[in-house]
Design a protein around this motif. Structure first.
Motif, PDB file in Angstrom:
ATOM      1  N   GLN A  79      48.773  40.051  41.173  1.00 46.82           N
ATOM      2  CA  GLN A  79      48.707  40.508  39.780  1.00 46.82           C
ATOM      3  C   GLN A  79      50.038  41.108  39.348  1.00 46.82           C
ATOM      4  O   GLN A  79      50.513  40.849  38.238  1.00 46.82           O
ATOM      5  CB  GLN A  79      47.590  41.550  39.619  1.00 46.82           C
ATOM      6  N   GLN A 119      47.230  45.661  33.887  1.00 49.59           N
ATOM      7  CA  GLN A 119      45.962  46.355  33.709  1.00 49.59           C
ATOM      8  C   GLN A 119      45.251  45.934  32.428  1.00 49.59           C
ATOM      9  O   GLN A 119      44.026  46.012  32.328  1.00 49.59           O
ATOM     10  CB  GLN A 119      46.197  47.871  33.707  1.00 49.59           C
ATOM     11  N   THR A 151      43.839  39.901  32.155  1.00 46.97           N
ATOM     12  CA  THR A 151      43.399  39.233  33.374  1.00 46.97           C
ATOM     13  C   THR A 151      44.473  38.248  33.820  1.00 46.97           C
ATOM     14  O   THR A 151      45.396  37.935  33.058  1.00 46.97           O
ATOM     15  CB  THR A 151      42.088  38.479  33.130  1.00 46.97           C
ATOM     16  N   GLU A 182      44.675  35.273  31.522  1.00 51.81           N
ATOM     17  CA  GLU A 182      45.313  35.644  30.249  1.00 51.81           C
ATOM     18  C   GLU A 182      46.829  35.743  30.407  1.00 51.81           C
ATOM     19  O   GLU A 182      47.584  35.293  29.535  1.00 51.81           O
ATOM     20  CB  GLU A 182      44.735  36.969  29.748  1.00 51.81           C
TER      21      GLU A 182
END
Length: 199
Positions: free
Chosen positions: A63, A135, A138, A141
Motif C-alpha cells: 500500500q 489511508q 483503496t 482506487e
C-alpha cells in the motif's frame, strides 16, 4: 533543527517584511500578520494531539509503495520544493530584518545553515502525504488514480499543479490578511463590549 515550525515564532517579529514580496501575506499589517501566523502555528502543532486516539491502521508495504507512486504522480515533490523555496524567502527576509542586515548577506548563511536540514526533511513530508493517500484510498482506487495521471489531461494536471498551488497559497494569504483586518476593524466595538481588547 528539531522542527520546522520551531523557528517560526522567533522570526515572526520581522515577518512583516515579506509584504514586499509578490503575494506573500499580502494586505495584512505586521501586527495582524504576527497574530495570524502564531495562530496557524499553534493549530498545526495541536492537530496531531486532537486525533491521536483515532489513528487509522498502518499501511502495508505494498500500500505504501503504491501510495508513494500516487503522490509522485500528482506532483507532491514539486509542491514540496516550491514550499521550501517560499520558506527560504521568508527566513531570509525575517532574519535580515531581525538582525538589521541585508537579505543578500543573510541568504548564503540560510543556504549553508538552515536549508540542508529543511531540504533533508522533504522525503518525510512526501511520505506523510503518501500515508494520507494510502489511508484515504483503496488499492484499486490508487491504481485508477495512477491510470488517470498517465492520460494527457492527467499529465497536464501534474505539470500545472505546482503553479496552481503557489497561486492558491498567494490567494489564501491575501484573503486571510484582508478579512482579518476587515473584521477586526468593523467589529472592534462589539469585541470591546464583550471585554476583548483590540490593539
Amino acid at each position: 533543527m528539531s522542527s520546522l515550525f520551531s523557528v517560526i515564532p522567533g522570526l515572526v517579529p520581522g515577518i512583516h517584511t515579506t509584504r514586499r514580496l509578490d503575494g506573500l501575506i499580502r494586505g495584512s499589517s505586521p501586527r495582524v500578520t504576527k497574530k495570524i501566523l502564531l495562530a496557524l502555528v499553534a493549530s498545526v502543532a495541536l492537530a496531531p494531539m486532537a486525533h491521536a486516539d483515532t489513528a487509522p491502521p498502518a499501511l502495508t508495504t505494498d500500500q505504501m509503495q503504491l501510495a508513494m507512486q500516487v503522490v509522485q504522480a500528482i506532483g507532491i515533490q514539486q509542491v514540496a520544493d516550491s514550499a521550501v523555496d517560499g520558506l527560504k524567502i521568508v527566513l531570509v527576509q525575517s532574519l535580515a530584518a531581525n538582525s538589521k542586515q541585508t537579505p543578500e548577506k543573510v541568504e548564503p548563511i540560510v543556504d549553508a545553515v538552515l536549508m540542508p536540514d529543511i531540504r533533508a526533511s522533504e522525503p518525510q513530508f512526501v511520505a506523510t502525504v503518501a500515508t494520507l493517500y494510502g489511508q484515504a484510498f483503496t488499492v484499486p482506487e490508487m491504481q485508477q488514480i495512477l491510470a488517470f495521471y498517465q492520460t494527457p489531461v492527467g499529465q497536464k494536471l501534474q505539470g500545472i499543479t505546482p503553479a496552481l498551488t503557489h497561486q492558491m497559497v498567494e490567494a489564501g494569504h491575501a484573503w486571510i490578511g484582508q478579512i482579518g483586518e476587515q473584521v477586526l476593524r468593523l467589529d472592534a466595538d462589539k469585541l470591546t463590549a464583550q471585554g476583548l481588547k483590540v490593539d
